[in-house]
Design a protein around this motif. Structure first.
Motif, PDB file in Angstrom:
ATOM      1  N   TYR A 126       0.819  -1.211   0.000  1.00 24.91           N
ATOM      2  CA  TYR A 126       0.000   0.000   0.000  1.00 24.91           C
ATOM      3  C   TYR A 126       0.850   1.257   0.000  1.00 24.91           C
ATOM      4  O   TYR A 126       0.426   2.289  -0.507  1.00 24.91           O
ATOM      5  CB  TYR A 126      -0.994  -0.033   1.150  1.00 24.91           C
ATOM      6  CG  TYR A 126      -2.015  -1.117   0.925  1.00 24.91           C
ATOM      7  CD1 TYR A 126      -2.870  -1.030  -0.168  1.00 24.91           C
ATOM      8  CD2 TYR A 126      -2.092  -2.233   1.730  1.00 24.91           C
ATOM      9  CE1 TYR A 126      -3.786  -2.022  -0.430  1.00 24.91           C
ATOM     10  CE2 TYR A 126      -3.014  -3.238   1.480  1.00 24.91           C
ATOM     11  CZ  TYR A 126      -3.857  -3.129   0.393  1.00 24.91           C
ATOM     12  OH  TYR A 126      -4.750  -4.108   0.110  1.00 24.91           O
ATOM     13  N   LEU A 132       2.342   5.405  -6.123  1.00 26.22           N
ATOM     14  CA  LEU A 132       2.019   5.360  -7.548  1.00 26.22           C
ATOM     15  C   LEU A 132       0.817   6.250  -7.860  1.00 26.22           C
ATOM     16  O   LEU A 132       0.817   7.005  -8.826  1.00 26.22           O
ATOM     17  CB  LEU A 132       1.716   3.921  -7.980  1.00 26.22           C
ATOM     18  CG  LEU A 132       2.927   3.000  -8.136  1.00 26.22           C
ATOM     19  CD1 LEU A 132       2.481   1.571  -8.368  1.00 26.22           C
ATOM     20  CD2 LEU A 132       3.801   3.457  -9.288  1.00 26.22           C
ATOM     21  N   THR A 133      -0.181   6.168  -7.010  1.00 21.63           N
ATOM     22  CA  THR A 133      -1.368   6.994  -7.234  1.00 21.63           C
ATOM     23  C   THR A 133      -1.012   8.467  -7.201  1.00 21.63           C
ATOM     24  O   THR A 133      -1.426   9.240  -8.062  1.00 21.63           O
ATOM     25  CB  THR A 133      -2.422   6.699  -6.153  1.00 21.63           C
ATOM     26  OG1 THR A 133      -2.646   5.303  -6.118  1.00 21.63           O
ATOM     27  CG2 THR A 133      -3.713   7.416  -6.449  1.00 21.63           C
ATOM     28  N   SER A 136       1.018   9.544 -10.204  1.00 20.54           N
ATOM     29  CA  SER A 136       0.260   9.646 -11.456  1.00 20.54           C
ATOM     30  C   SER A 136      -0.320  11.040 -11.625  1.00 20.54           C
ATOM     31  O   SER A 136      -0.622  11.458 -12.730  1.00 20.54           O
ATOM     32  CB  SER A 136      -0.847   8.607 -11.491  1.00 20.54           C
ATOM     33  OG  SER A 136      -1.877   8.963 -10.601  1.00 20.54           O
ATOM     34  N   TYR A 161      -2.093  -5.998  -7.604  1.00 22.45           N
ATOM     35  CA  TYR A 161      -2.502  -4.656  -7.201  1.00 22.45           C
ATOM     36  C   TYR A 161      -1.455  -3.615  -7.614  1.00 22.45           C
ATOM     37  O   TYR A 161      -1.779  -2.539  -8.096  1.00 22.45           O
ATOM     38  CB  TYR A 161      -2.701  -4.648  -5.684  1.00 22.45           C
ATOM     39  CG  TYR A 161      -3.071  -3.303  -5.105  1.00 22.45           C
ATOM     40  CD1 TYR A 161      -4.341  -2.779  -5.282  1.00 22.45           C
ATOM     41  CD2 TYR A 161      -2.144  -2.566  -4.367  1.00 22.45           C
ATOM     42  CE1 TYR A 161      -4.680  -1.558  -4.735  1.00 22.45           C
ATOM     43  CE2 TYR A 161      -2.477  -1.345  -3.822  1.00 22.45           C
ATOM     44  CZ  TYR A 161      -3.750  -0.845  -4.001  1.00 22.45           C
ATOM     45  OH  TYR A 161      -4.082   0.372  -3.474  1.00 22.45           O
ATOM     46  N   LYS A 164      -0.992  -3.538 -11.706  1.00 21.70           N
ATOM     47  CA  LYS A 164      -1.929  -2.773 -12.534  1.00 21.70           C
ATOM     48  C   LYS A 164      -1.683  -1.274 -12.390  1.00 21.70           C
ATOM     49  O   LYS A 164      -1.796  -0.515 -13.337  1.00 21.70           O
ATOM     50  CB  LYS A 164      -3.379  -3.149 -12.227  1.00 21.70           C
ATOM     51  CG  LYS A 164      -3.912  -2.740 -10.893  1.00 21.70           C
ATOM     52  CD  LYS A 164      -5.358  -3.190 -10.722  1.00 21.70           C
ATOM     53  CE  LYS A 164      -5.827  -2.831  -9.316  1.00 21.70           C
ATOM     54  NZ  LYS A 164      -7.071  -3.474  -8.943  1.00 21.70           N
ATOM     55  N   LYS A 165      -1.317  -0.876 -11.164  1.00 24.25           N
ATOM     56  CA  LYS A 165      -1.029   0.554 -10.993  1.00 24.25           C
ATOM     57  C   LYS A 165       0.227   0.958 -11.766  1.00 24.25           C
ATOM     58  O   LYS A 165       0.279   2.025 -12.373  1.00 24.25           O
ATOM     59  CB  LYS A 165      -0.861   0.889  -9.513  1.00 24.25           C
ATOM     60  CG  LYS A 165      -2.168   0.871  -8.755  1.00 24.25           C
ATOM     61  CD  LYS A 165      -2.064   1.581  -7.428  1.00 24.25           C
ATOM     62  CE  LYS A 165      -3.471   1.763  -6.862  1.00 24.25           C
ATOM     63  NZ  LYS A 165      -3.526   2.715  -5.769  1.00 24.25           N
ATOM     64  N   LEU A 168      -0.517   1.213 -15.436  1.00 20.91           N
ATOM     65  CA  LEU A 168      -1.311   2.398 -15.778  1.00 20.91           C
ATOM     66  C   LEU A 168      -0.472   3.659 -15.740  1.00 20.91           C
ATOM     67  O   LEU A 168      -0.593   4.532 -16.601  1.00 20.91           O
ATOM     68  CB  LEU A 168      -2.468   2.494 -14.786  1.00 20.91           C
ATOM     69  CG  LEU A 168      -3.813   2.932 -15.323  1.00 20.91           C
ATOM     70  CD1 LEU A 168      -4.154   2.184 -16.588  1.00 20.91           C
ATOM     71  CD2 LEU A 168      -4.883   2.728 -14.287  1.00 20.91           C
ATOM     72  N   ILE A 169       0.399   3.751 -14.746  1.00 20.05           N
ATOM     73  CA  ILE A 169       1.159   4.992 -14.600  1.00 20.05           C
ATOM     74  C   ILE A 169       2.194   5.129 -15.712  1.00 20.05           C
ATOM     75  O   ILE A 169       2.650   6.229 -16.021  1.00 20.05           O
ATOM     76  CB  ILE A 169       1.821   5.081 -13.214  1.00 20.05           C
ATOM     77  CG1 ILE A 169       2.109   6.546 -12.889  1.00 20.05           C
ATOM     78  CG2 ILE A 169       3.076   4.252 -13.139  1.00 20.05           C
ATOM     79  CD1 ILE A 169       2.725   6.751 -11.565  1.00 20.05           C
ATOM     80  N   TYR A 171       1.727   5.155 -18.697  1.00 21.85           N
ATOM     81  CA  TYR A 171       1.238   6.083 -19.725  1.00 21.85           C
ATOM     82  C   TYR A 171       1.665   7.506 -19.415  1.00 21.85           C
ATOM     83  O   TYR A 171       2.106   8.249 -20.287  1.00 21.85           O
ATOM     84  CB  TYR A 171      -0.287   5.994 -19.828  1.00 21.85           C
ATOM     85  CG  TYR A 171      -0.868   6.953 -20.827  1.00 21.85           C
ATOM     86  CD1 TYR A 171      -0.563   6.829 -22.176  1.00 21.85           C
ATOM     87  CD2 TYR A 171      -1.670   8.003 -20.424  1.00 21.85           C
ATOM     88  CE1 TYR A 171      -1.068   7.716 -23.099  1.00 21.85           C
ATOM     89  CE2 TYR A 171      -2.180   8.889 -21.348  1.00 21.85           C
ATOM     90  CZ  TYR A 171      -1.883   8.746 -22.684  1.00 21.85           C
ATOM     91  OH  TYR A 171      -2.381   9.632 -23.601  1.00 21.85           O
ATOM     92  N   LYS A 172       1.535   7.859 -18.128  1.00 25.25           N
ATOM     93  CA  LYS A 172       1.940   9.211 -17.726  1.00 25.25           C
ATOM     94  C   LYS A 172       3.447   9.378 -17.905  1.00 25.25           C
ATOM     95  O   LYS A 172       3.931  10.442 -18.281  1.00 25.25           O
ATOM     96  CB  LYS A 172       1.576   9.442 -16.263  1.00 25.25           C
ATOM     97  CG  LYS A 172       0.097   9.443 -16.009  1.00 25.25           C
ATOM     98  CD  LYS A 172      -0.453  10.808 -16.327  1.00 25.25           C
ATOM     99  CE  LYS A 172      -1.958  10.819 -16.169  1.00 25.25           C
ATOM    100  NZ  LYS A 172      -2.505  12.142 -16.120  1.00 25.25           N
ATOM    101  N   VAL A 206      -3.768   1.477 -21.411  1.00 30.68           N
ATOM    102  CA  VAL A 206      -2.606   2.296 -21.759  1.00 30.68           C
ATOM    103  C   VAL A 206      -2.339   2.222 -23.262  1.00 30.68           C
ATOM    104  O   VAL A 206      -2.141   3.245 -23.919  1.00 30.68           O
ATOM    105  CB  VAL A 206      -1.363   1.832 -20.971  1.00 30.68           C
ATOM    106  CG1 VAL A 206      -0.117   2.505 -21.501  1.00 30.68           C
ATOM    107  CG2 VAL A 206      -1.534   2.145 -19.502  1.00 30.68           C
TER     108      VAL A 206
END
Lengths: 1260, 165
Positions: A126, A132-133, A136, A161, A164-165, A168-169, A171-172, A206
Motif C-alpha cells: 500500500y 504510484l497513485t 500519477s 494490485y 496494474k497501478k 497504468l502509470i 502512460y503518464k 494504456v
C-alpha cells in the motif's frame, strides 16, 4: 522523547481535525472567509510543530481548503515532509495533498525523487500503491526519467494490485518522458496477457490511449488485440479494444474486413448496451474505411442503422443521444440509409432534451431535400421562437443557414423565401451570428441576380427600420446585418423604388452609433445611392430633387467627417468634397449624373474561396529557379542553404507583370482560359453576364460564381416566410401541370441555361428552379491538396513526442530486451558499425522510409532546441565535443539520424513483423478492390528497392557523411569509460540515470547537458561505483541513512543502495557482494556468518535489466570520510557455458552521507546558535554561477541540509548527523562568490562537510 | 482519459474535486461553477451527457453526470472513454461509497472527503480507469483502513505505555 510523544498526542486532542474544520466552516456561514483565514493561521502554527501527526492533520485540512479554492502551495514543503513519514496513515495524507496541489512548476517536487523511489520499493504494497497513485497526478519529466526504471520493475511485481497501478502509470511516464516508451513497450505488451484481469485491463487501457494518438505504430498489435477481443469476457476491456480497432481500421481496410464478422456476432449476442454501442460504432468506422459499393456491406449498414434505430427509439435518453451521435457518423458516408429514418430524427427535434435536439440538428443536414427544406426550416424557425437559451438558439440559427446554403444552395427552390427567412432571423435577440446572416444576404443578392429586386426592397425596409435592430445594445451582434443591407441597397440601387428615401435612411444621425466598419459602408453606399438619385433625376426639367439630394448629403455628411473611425472619416470627407463640387456644377446646370455614376461603374463579383491560391502560375515562370545565379563556390552547400542564403531568396517578391508585354499577356491569358475550360473543378462564368475590369489585368481570371435565377415572383411588401411555403406549394402544383405540356422544351432550356443537371432525389423532377450548382464544393479544394493530419495537430500536443516506431525495439529484442544507452557500447568498435552498414544494400522500404522521414522531421523539431542548448553548453567542454557541437545543427542531427537509419536488423525484422501482420490480415478473403487500395503495410511489405532510387539519391551523400560522423562517435565511445567517469566527476549530477530507459544511445549525454539549463536541475546521488563489460554498479551516495533512535550507543547504521545493471547479453546470477570491513565501518551480515563472508544479492539479472539492492553498514565514528574496498562476484551464464567473474569497487562514505535532512525552525535555530557550544568555520566558493535557489537546492539535495530561512541572497541551513551533531550553515551570495559560514559541535566533521560542499560546486 | 471528477451538491457547493490536469485554484473554482451551471439547469429525465463547457474540455470532451438525491457526480471525459461505461463507473463509485459509508449521504462526503478521495484513488488513477470491480475496490480500501487503524492503535499503545512509565 516519550514525553514529547505524549505531549504531542495531547496537543493533538485539542487541535482541530478535518471534521472540526468542516463543522466550523458550516457554522460560520456569514463570515466564512474570515473564519477560514484564522484556520489557515492555526494550520501554519501546526505545521511548525515537530510532531508529524499534527503536521499530517494540518495538511489534511489544507487539502480540504484547496478544494474550496484556497491556494495552499505555500505548504508544499510540509506536504513533502508528511509524504515522507514512515507511517502509512500520514504518508497517504501527504500523497493525497501532493496529488491535489502539486504540478510541474512546484519546485519541491525535485526533493521527492528519492522518497518516492523508497516508497515504490517498500515491502508494504500500500505504500507503493499510494506512491504510484500520487505520482500519477504530479509526475514531471524529471521524475518520469528518474523513476521510469523503478516503475518498470514494478510492472512485474508479484502483487497484481501493484502491477496494474504500475502499468497504468507508465502512460503518464511516456507522456512526460517519451524516450521510455521503446524500452518499456515489450513489457507493456507482455502485460496484455497478464493472468490478472485488472492488469490486463490496465495494459489495454494504456495501449489504447497510446494508439489513439498514433495509431499507425500499433497496427502490428492488431492480431494480439484480435485474439483478446475474441477471448475476453470483460466488457470494459472489450469496449476499449473495440474502440481501438475503430482507430486502427482507417489505416488498414483489410483489418476492417476481418473485424466485421466477430463484431456482428457481438452485436447480436451481447446484452450490454455499452458494448453493443461501441461495436456499432466500430462497424461504422470499418464501413467508412472500406470502399463503398460492396454488396455484402449493405447488410452491415442495415444492421447498424437498425440497431441505432432501436437505441433512438428507446425511452432512455442516453441511448437516444448516443444513437443519434452514431447516426451522424453514418450520415457522412451512407446518407441514404439514414434518410430512411427521417421521421424518427424529425421527431427528436421536438425532444425536451437539448442535447438530443442538438444531435438531431446535426443529422438534419443530411435529411433535407428540395421538397422538404421549407417544411424543416419552418419547424426550426418555430424552435427559434421557443428556444430559451441563446446558445441553443444560435446553434439553430447556424444550422438553418448551414442547411439552406449547403452545396451552394442546392435545395433552395425559392430565394425570396430564403431572403425573408434571413430577414426574420434578424429579429432574434442577442444572437452572436449577425455576421453570418449578413454574409448570407450578400452572397445570395450577389449570386442570384433575379432576386436582387426583391432583396433590395427588403434591405431598404431593414435600413428604414434600423432602429429596431440597433435599439438595444444587447443586439449588437445583429447590427452586422445593416452592413449587408447598406451594401446591397447601394450596389444594386438601380432596383430601388425610392432611392431618395433610402438615402435619407442611411444618413440618419443615429447611424453614427453603429460600429465603425458599418458606418464606413453606409457612407460609401450613400454615395452610390446619391449617384443613382442623380441619374434618376437626369432629364427631368425640374432639378430640385437632385439638388435636394445634394443638400441632404452636404447636411448630413459632416457628422461622419467627425467620426473617430479613420475609415469613416476618410470616406466621408472625400465624398463630402465630391458632393460639394457636384452641387456647384448642379447650380450651373451641368449634367453630372453620368460622370458620378461612372465612379461606381462595373459589377462586383463573388470570388470563390481559395481563388487566389488557384491563380495558375504563368507559363515560363519558375518559382524555384534562381533569380540570381548562386555564387559558384557554395554550390556544394545547396543542401543547407537556409542559413546562408536566407537573405537572398526573395523568390516571390518580384512583380511579374512588369516585364511581360501586352501580347505575351494575351497569349498567356488565352492559354490559361484553355486550361480552365478543361479543368472540371473550375467554376466557369458565363461570359455574357460578366463585366470585365480592363484596367486590372488578371482579375477576370479569378473564378467567379454566378447563379442566375430567372423565376420572377413579384411579392409586394414584406411577406413572412410562411407565405412562401404556401405559395411554393401552389407554384409547384401549377408547374407540375404545365410541365406535362412543356416538358421537352423546359429540359432544353435547362440544359442550355445550366449545362448541368442535378441527379439527386426523385422530387427533383417536380422542381423547376434552376438553382443547381453542382461541384461547387469540390471546386473549393485546391488541386492536389490532400488533407494532412499532421498539419492539424497541435504542436504542443504531448502525444506528438510519442509517435515512435515501436516495431524497432521488438526487432532488437534478441539482443537487448530493455534498451539502455549503455547498450550502444555493444557495437562500439567502428569496424563493427561499418560492416553492418556495408552489408546493408538499401534495405529501406518505401513506406518505412517515409515513416522514418516523418519521424525525422518531428524529431528534428524536438532536437533542434536540444541541440541549440547543447551547443551552448558544450562550448566549455573538451575539443572533441566542441567539434560536434560547434558545427551547424545539421550534422549533429544527421549523425543521430544515421544511427537510426543504419540499423539493419531493425528494418529487416520490421519487415518481418509487418509481413506477419500482412499474413494475418490476408487470411481473410480480400476483395480485389481493397487490395488495390494499397495500404501502408502492404506497400511496406513489397520489396521496393527500385522505388527508393530517385528519392534516396539526395539522401545518400548524407548517409555516408553521417556514417563518418558515426564512426567518429564510435571512436569516442571507445574512450567511453574514462570519459564517463570524468564526466561523472565533473558534473556531480545524474546523467547516469538515463540508463533507466533511454532508447537512443547517443542521446544520453545530450539529455544530461540540456538538463542543466532547466529551472531546477534534477539531481541524484547515484554515482558510478564500478563497471566492467558485464555489469555496472552504481551507488547511491549512501544518502539514505537510517537513524535507529535510542540505539546510538551501538553505533549508527548507514544504508547503501546499489544499482546493478547487466550490460551484457548473458544472464547474471549468484551475485555476491563483499566488503573488507575496517575498524570503523562494518558491513552488517546475517547472524551466523563470518566477518569475511559475502552477502548474496537477492536477485538475478537477465540481459539489460537493472535492479537495486541495499546493504547496511555499521559505522562507529562519523567525523571522517571512509573508504571501503569491496568485491562483487557473479556467474555469467550463456546458453552453453557459464563463467565466474568478479568486479572490484571502492565504497566511499562521505561525511555528508552521515547527515540527515532534518527540518529546523528559525527560533530553534537561533537558540542553537546562541548556545555557544558550536565551533565555527567558513569557506568561500568562487565562480559559482547558478541561481541562488539552485545552489540551495544542491546543498539540500547533495548534502542533506534543509533551509531554515531565506532572505534574498542569504539563507540559513541546518542538518543533523546520525549521531546528533548539529550543523548550521549561513550561505550568502554576491555576484559569483558564495560564502558559507558554518557552525558545528564537531569541528572535524564540519571541516570535512565543508570540503565536500566545496567539491560539489567546483565540479559544476 | 478522464480529465476531471467533480462532486457538488444541488447548490453547487463542491464536495470533491479531482482534476487530472493542472489548473490553478481560481480556474478550478470557475470550472466547478460553470459545470454546476450547465448541469443544474437540466431536467431530471434528460440524457446524462452534455458537451463540455468552455473552460474544461473542448470539442473532444464530454461531461457525463449522474444526479443522486442532493449530489451531482460529474466526470469530464474525452472521446476515448465509452459514455455508457463511464455512467456505469459512476454507479459503481456511488455503490462503493454506499458500502464503505453504510448508507452514504451528503454529510459523509462533507466530513470525510479524504476517505472519498482514497476510494476514488482505487478506481481511477491519473485519469485512467484502474478498477471497475466493486468487491476488489472495497477489499483494497478496507485493507488500507485496517492498516491505518493498526497504526493508530499502535501509537496510542505507545502513548499509554509511556504514560504508565
Amino acid at each position: 522523547m516519550a514525553l514529547k510523544i505524549v505531549k504531542g498526542s495531547i496537543d493533538r486532542m485539542f487541535d482541530k481535525n478535518l471534521q472540526d474544520l468542516v463543522r466550523g466552516i458550516r457554522n460560520h456561514k456569514e463570515d466564512e472567509a474570515k473564519y477560514i483565514s484564522t484556520c489557515i493561521d492555526e494550520i501554519k502554527q501546526e505545521l511548525k510543530q515537530d510532531n508529524i501527526a499534527v503536521k499530517a492533520n494540518a495538511v489534511c485540512k489544507l487539502t480540504y481548503l484547496q478544494m474550496l479554492g484556497y491556494d495552499v502551495s505555500w505548504a508544499a514543503f510540509n506536504i513533502v515532509e508528511v509524504m515522507s513519514s514512515s507511517k502509512f496513515t500520514y504518508k497517504r495524507i501527504g500523497y493525497l495533498a501532493a496529488s491535489q496541489c502539486f504540478h510541474e512548476s512546484t519546485d519541491v517536487i525535485m526533493l521527492t525523487t528519492n522518497q518516492i523511489r523508497k516508497d515504490l520499493s517498500s515491502p508494504n504494497q500500500y505504500d507503493t500503491g499510494v506512491a504510484l497513485t500520487g505520482l500519477s497526478c504530479f509526475v514531471t519529466p524529471d521524475l518520469a526519467r528518474d523513476l521510469a526504471n523503478d516503475i518498470m520493475t514494478l510492472m512485474s511485481h508479484t502483487k497484481p494490485y501493484i502491477r496494474k497501478k504500475a502499468v497504468l502509470i507508465m502512460y503518464k511516464v511516456f507522456l512526460k518522458y517519451p524516450e521510455s516508451l521503446r524500452p518499456a513497450f515489450p513489457r507493456l505488451k507482455e502485460k496484455l496477457e497478464d493472468p490478472d484481469p485488472g492488469v490486463q485491463s490496465a495494459a489495454v487501457n494504456v495501449i489504447c490511449e497510446l494508439a489513439r494518438r498514433n495509431p499507425k505504430n500499433y497496427l502490428s498489435l492488431a492480431p494480439l488485440f484480435f485474439k483478446l477481443m475474441t477471448s475476453s469476457t470483460n466488457n470494459w476491456v472489450l469496449i476499449k479494444i473495440i474502440k481501438l480497432f475503430g482507430a486502427l481500421t482507417p489505416l488498414e481496410p483489410r483489418l476492417g474486413k476481418k473485424l466485421i464478422e466477430p463484431l456482428t456476432n457481438l452485436i447480436h449476442s451481447t446484452s450490454a448496451m455499452s458494448l453493443l454501442y461501441e461495436c456499432v460504432n466500430t462497424v461504422i468506422a470499418v464501413l467508412i474505411s472500406l470502399s463503398s459499393g460492396m454488396p455484402n456491406h449493405s447488410a452491415s449498414i442495415q444492421l447498424c442503422v437498425q440497431k441505432l434505430r432501436i437505441l433512438i427509439e428507446d425511452s432512455d435518453q442516453n441511448l437516444k443521444y448516443l444513437g443519434l451521435l452514431a447516426m451522424s457518423k453514418i450520415l457522412k458516408t451512407h446518407p441514404k440509409s439514414v434518410q430512411s429514418h427521417k421521421d424518427l430524427i424529425l421527431q427528436c427535434l421536438d425532444d425536451k432534451d437539448e442535447s438530443i435536439r442538438l444531435r438531431a440538428l446535426d443529422l438534419l443536414y443530411g435529411m433535407v431535400s428540395k421538397k422538404n427544406l421549407m417544411e424543416i426550416v419552418k419547424k426550426l424557425m418555430l424552435h427559434v421562437d421557443k428556444a430559451e437559451g441563446t446558445t441553443y438558439r444560435d446553434e439553430l440559427l447556424t444550422k438553418i443557414i448551414d442547411i439552406c446554403s449547403q452545396s451552394n444552395y442546392q435545395y433552395i427552390t425559392n430565394f425570396e423565401w430564403y431572403i425573408s427567412i434571413l430577414v426574420e432571423l434578424t429579429r432574434l435577440e442577442g444572437t452572436r451570428h449577425g455576421h453570418l446572416i449578413a454574409s448570407q444576404m450578400l452572397d445570395v443578392a450577389i449570386r442570384v441576380k433575379a432576386i436582387r429586386v426583391f432583396a433590395v426592397a427588403q434591405m431598404a425596409t431593414l435600413l428604414d427600420n434600423a432602429h429596431l435592430l440597433t435599439g438595444n445594445t444587447q443586439r449588437n451582434g445583429i447590427c452586422e446585418v445593416l452592413y449587408a443591407a447598406a451594401w446591397i441597397c447601394g450596389e444594386f440601387s438601380e432596383h430601388l423604388e425610392n432611392p431618395t428615401q433610402t438615402l435619407e435612411a442611411m444618413l440618419r444621425p443615429k447611424v453614427a452609433t453603429l460600429p465603425g466598419h458599418i458606418q464606413a459602408v453606409y457612407v460609401q453606399n450613400a454615395a452610390k445611392l446619391f449617384a443613382t438619385v442623380l441619374k434618376g433625376e437626369e432629364g427631368n426639367t425640374d432639378s430640385t430633387a437632385a439638388q435636394e439630394a445634394s443638400q441632404l448629403m452636404i447636411d448630413r455628411l459632416p457628422l461622419f467627417v467627425q467620426s473617430a473611425n479613420l475609415e469613416v472619416q476618410e470616406r466621408a470627407s472625400c465624398i463630402l468634397q465630391l458632393v460639394k463640387y457636384i452641387q456647384k456644377l448642379q447650380q450651373k446646370d451641368v449634367e453630372v449624373a453620368e460622370e458620378v455614376n461612372a465612379l461606381f461603374a462595373g459589377e462586383l463579383n463573388p470570388v470563390a474561396p481559395k481563388a487566389q491560391k488557384k491563380v495558375p502560375v504563368p507559363e515560363g515562370l519558375d518559382l524555384d529557379a534562381w533569380i540570381n545565379e548562386p555564387p559558384s563556390e557554395s554550390e556544394s552547400e545547396d543542401e543547407q542553404p537556409k542559413a546562408i542564403f536566407a537573405k537572398e531568396e526573395p523568390k516571390h517578391s518580384r512583380p511579374r507583370h512588369t516585364e511581360v508585354d501586352e501580347k505575351e499577356l494575351a497569349r498567356r491569358r488565352e492559354a490559361r482560359k484553355q486550361e480552365q475550360a478543361n479543368n472540371p473543378f473550375y467554376i466557369k462564368a458565363s461570359p455574357s453576364s460578366q463585366k470585365v475590369y480592363q484596367e486590372a489585368p488578371g482579375v477576370e481570371h479569378i473564378p467567379v460564381v454566378q447563379i442566375d435565377l430567372n423565376v420572377p415572383l413579384k411579392v409586394p411588401g414584406l411577406p413572412m416566410s410562411d407565405q412562401y411555403v404556401k405559395m411554393e406549394e401552389e407554384r409547384r402544383q401549377k408547374e407540375r401541370a404545365e410541365k406535362k405540356k412543356k416538358e421537352k422544351k423546359k429540359r432544353k432550356e435547362k440544359r442550355s441555361g445550366r449545362g448541368k443537371k442535378h441527379d439527386s432525389a426523385p422530387e427533383s423532377e417536380e422542381d423547376i428552379t434552376p438553382a443547381h450548382m453542382v461541384d461547387i464544393v469540390t471546386e473549393e479544394m485546391p488541386e492536389n491538396a490532400l488533407p494532412s493530419d499532421d498539419d492539424e495537430r497541435d504542436p504542443t500536443d504531448p502525444h506528438k513526442a510519442l509517435d515512435i516506431d515501436l516495431d524497432k525495439p521488438l526487432a532488437d529484442s534478441e539482443k537487448l530486451p530493455v534498451r539502455s544507452h549503455r547498450a550502444a557500447e555493444a557495437q562500439k568498435s567502428p569496424t563493427d558499425g561499418e560492416t553492418e552498414n556495408a552489408t546493408l544494400p538499401e534495405p529501406k522500404k518505401k513506406s518505412s522510409k517515409e515513416k522514418r522521414e516523418k519521424k525525422k522531421d518531428k524529431e528534428r523539431d524536438r532536437k533542434k532546441s536540444k541541440d541549440e542548448k547543447k551547443k551552448k553548453k558544450h562550448k566549455h567542454e573538451d575539443k572533441e565535443e566542441d567539434l560536434l557541437g560547434g558545427q551547424a545543427d545539421e550534422p549533429v542531427l544527421q549523425s543521430e539520424e544515421t544511427s537510426q537509419v543504419a540499423e539493419p536488423p531493425a528494418s529487416s525484422s520490421t519487415t518481418a513483423e509487418v509481413s506477419d501482420l500482412d499474413f494475418w490480415l490476408s487470411n481473410a478473403p480480400v476483395p480485389s478492390n481493397t487490395q488495390e487500395a494499397a495500404t501502408v503495410v502492404a506497400a511496406a511489405a513489397a520489396p521496393a528497392a527500385s522505388v527508393t532510387a530517385p528519392n534516396s539519391e539526395p539522401d545518400e551523400p548524407k548517409d555516408t557523411e553521417m556514417e563518418e560522423m558515426k564512426s567518429s562517435k564510435h571512436k569516442k565511445k571507445k574512450q567511453k569509460k574514462e570519459k564517463e567517469e570524468k564526466e561523472k566527476k565533473k558534473k556531480k549530477k545524474h546523467h547516469h540515470h538515463h540508463h533507466h530507459g533511454d532508447g537512443a544511445g547517443d542521446e544520453s549525454v545530450q539529455n544530461g547537458t540540456v538538463e542543466e539549463e532547466e529551472p531546477l536541475p534534477p539531481m541524484s546521488n547515484y554515482c558510478l561505483l564500478a563497471e566492467n563489460s558485464y555489469i555496472k554498479m552504481m551507488m547511491e551516495d549512501a544518502d539514505e541513512v537510517y537513524d535507529i533512535q535510542g540505539n546510538l550507543q551501538d553505533g549508527s547504521q548507514v544504508v547503501v543502495s546499489v544499482i546493478f545493471e547487466n550490460k551484457c547479453s548473458s544472464f547474471l546470477k549468484s551475485m555476491e557482494f563483499n566488503v573488507l570491513d575496517s575498524l570503523n565501518s562494518k558491513l552488517q551480515r546475517p547472524e551466523g556468518s563470518g566477518p569475511h563472508d559475502g552477502l548474496v544479492v537477492p536477485f538475478q539479472l537477465p540481459p539489460g535489466v537493472s535492479n537495486e539492492a541495499r546493504f547496511v553498514f555499521t559505522v562507529q565514528s562519523i567525523v571522517m570520510p571512509q573508504k571501503l574496498k569491496g568485491t562483487l562476484t557473479f556467474i555469467v551464464k550463456n546458453e552453453d557455458d557459464s563463467t565466474h567473474e568478479k568486479l572490484d569497487f571502492k565504497l566511499h562514505f562521505t561525511c555528508t552521507s552521515y547527515l540527515i535532512t532534518t527540518p529546523c525552525y528559525s527560533d530553534a535555530f537561533a537558540k542553537l546558535l546562541e548556545s555557544g557550544d558550536l565551533k565555527s568555520s567558513s569557506v568561500r566558493l568562487e565562480g559559482v554561477n547558478m541561481p541562488f535557489h539552485h545552489l540551495l537546492a544542491r546543498i539540500c539535495f547533495h548534502h542533506h541540509f534543509s533551509v531554515v530561512e531565506r532572505i534574498d541572497s542569504c539563507a540559513s541551513m541546518y542538518s543533523r548527523s546520525i549521531q546528533g551533531h548539529h550543523v548550521c550553515l549561513l550561505v550568502k551570495t554576491s555576484a559569483q562568490t558564495v560564502s558559507i559560514d558554518a557552525k558545528c559541535d564537531e569541528p572535524t566533521l564540519l571541516g570535512n562537510v565543508l570540503d565536500e560542499i566545496k567539491q560539489t560546486f567546483s565540479q559544476c | 482519459m478522464i480529465k476531471a471528477i467533480l462532486i457538488f451538491n444541488n447548490h453547487g457547493k463542491p464536495r470533491l474535486s479531482k482534476f487530472y490536469e493542472h489548473y490553478n485554484e481560481d480556474t478550478e473554482q470557475q470550472i466547478i461553477r460553470e459545470t454546476f451551471h450547465l448541469v443544474s439547469k437540466r431536467d431530471e429525465n434528460v440524457c446524462n451527457f452534455l458537451e463540455g463547457g468552455l473552460l474544461i474540455g473542448g470539442s473532444d470532451y464530454k461531461l457525463i453526470y449522474r444526479h443522486y438525491a442532493t449530489l451531482y457526480f460529474v466526470f469530464c471525459v474525452d472521446s476515448s472513454e465509452s459514455e455508457l461505461g463511464i455512467l456505469d463507473l459512476i454507479q459503481v463509485f456511488v455503490e462503493t461509497l454506499d458500502k464503505c459509508f453504510e448508507n452514504v449521504c451528503e454529510l459523509d462526503l462533507i466530513f470525510h472527503v479524504d476517505k472519498v478521495h482514497h476510494i476514488l484513488a482505487e478506481m481511477v488513477m491519473g485519469g485512467m480507469v484502474l478498477e471497475t470491480n466493486m468487491n476488489e475496490i472495497i477489499t483494497q480500501v478496507d485493507a488500507q483502513n485496517k492498516m491505518e487503524k493498526s497504526e493508530v492503535s499502535a501509537s496510542l499503545k505507545i502513548c499509554y505505555l509511556d504514560q504508565i512509565q
